[in-house]
Design an enzyme around this catalytic site. Structure first.
Site, PDB file in Angstrom:
ATOM      1  N   ASP A  95      -0.468  24.153 -18.429  1.00 22.39           N
ATOM      2  CA  ASP A  95      -0.347  25.551 -18.007  1.00 22.39           C
ATOM      3  C   ASP A  95       0.048  25.557 -16.531  1.00 22.39           C
ATOM      4  OD1 ASP A  95      -1.614  25.668 -20.486  1.00 22.39           O
ATOM      5  OD2 ASP A  95      -2.961  27.299 -19.915  1.00 22.39           O
ATOM      6  N   LYS A 158       1.873  33.131 -19.954  1.00 23.69           N
ATOM      7  CA  LYS A 158       0.435  33.336 -19.800  1.00 23.69           C
ATOM      8  C   LYS A 158       0.194  34.331 -18.676  1.00 23.69           C
ATOM      9  CE  LYS A 158      -3.685  30.640 -18.420  1.00 23.69           C
ATOM     10  NZ  LYS A 158      -4.190  29.267 -18.153  1.00 23.69           N
ATOM     11  N   LYS A 188      -0.246  33.955 -23.935  1.00 24.53           N
ATOM     12  CA  LYS A 188      -1.644  33.635 -23.688  1.00 24.53           C
ATOM     13  C   LYS A 188      -2.245  34.643 -22.721  1.00 24.53           C
ATOM     14  CE  LYS A 188      -4.759  30.025 -21.929  1.00 24.53           C
ATOM     15  NZ  LYS A 188      -4.872  28.612 -21.481  1.00 24.53           N
TER      16      LYS A 188
END
Length: 241
Positions: A95, A158, A188
């Protein structure tokens, strides 16, 4: 309007069970992995310095980590090297945080190149999620950041690091992101998702993964919400939460 019926086990398979506090210890991370295995989450998400780590025996957990965290202001080559090192240490997913300053200055060529550098360093089957810090962006910036992530080859966008003073995930941001990437990328929601209601609202808005630190409480709350519609499940209606 959309409707979904989810059990606690269904929801758990959308969760990256997360521990990124700076004061976390290896013992804390080991406990996180044990809890994640018992809850049936999809993965755990930990800091790069905690890798490599041993998962509980028989576990199918994926290991996620962060890159350029939490500011995103690292040089692209540093982000790429960090991500590659994490994958060598056993991470299945990375991430990364984009450079928010580049977004704010409208330097989309840099934003895309920054993401692409990490993508080259972590080729498929590694899953690359791109943290856009949505609470710090305008709606237009959110959409353009999602497009840059897609163009650079990311697998997910995300919302948040959970560390920015502007805040974390919102239903509005998740909807914008889901609309921008369609079914081509995952979305996300992370940062401030603390209750079953929060989690269900994010899923209903288009999130396909959730970053949670209080996963046990969220899943327990889902069971409570589901008491009226059947054991361990709940009917989710868009806009209900």
């Amino acid at each position: 309007m959309t409707h979904k019926t989810m059990s606690a086990s269904d929801l758990a398979q959308h969760v990256d069970h997360t521990l990124l506090k700076p004061e976390s210890t290896p013992a804390d991370v080991a406990a996180l992995a044990e809890e994640a295995a018992s809850l049936g989450t999809y993965s755990i998400c930990v800091s790069p310095s905690m890798l490599p780590l041993a998962l509980p025996a028989g576990s199918t957990l994926k290991i996620a980590t962060v890159c350029g965290f939490p500011s995103g202001q690292h040089q692209s080559q540093v982000k790429a090297a960090e991500a590659a090192h994490s994958v060598a240490d056993g991470a299945h997913e990375v991430d990364m945080v984009i450079n928010i300053g580049a977004v704010k200055s409208g330097d989309w060529e840099y934003v895309e190149a920054d993401i692409a550098a990490v993508r080259r360093a972590t080729p498929s089957p590694v899953v690359l999620k791109v943290i856009i810090e949505s609470a710090a962006l305008t709606d237009e910036e959110i959409e353009l950041a999602c497009r840059a992530a897609e163009s650079a080859g990311a697998d997910f966008v995300k919302t948040s690091t959970g560390f920015h003073p502007a805040g974390g995930a919102t239903v509005h941001a998740v909807r914008l992101m889901a609309r921008a990437v369609g079914d081509r990328l995952g979305v996300k929601a992370s940062g401030g998702v603390r209750t079953a209601q929060d989690a269900l609202a994010m899923i209903d808005a288009g999130a396909t993964r959730l970053g949670l630190s209080g996963t046990a409480a969220v899943l327990a709350g889902l069971d409570h919400l589901g008491e009226e519609s059947g054991p361990g499940s709940v009917d989710v209606t868009d806009g209900a939460y």
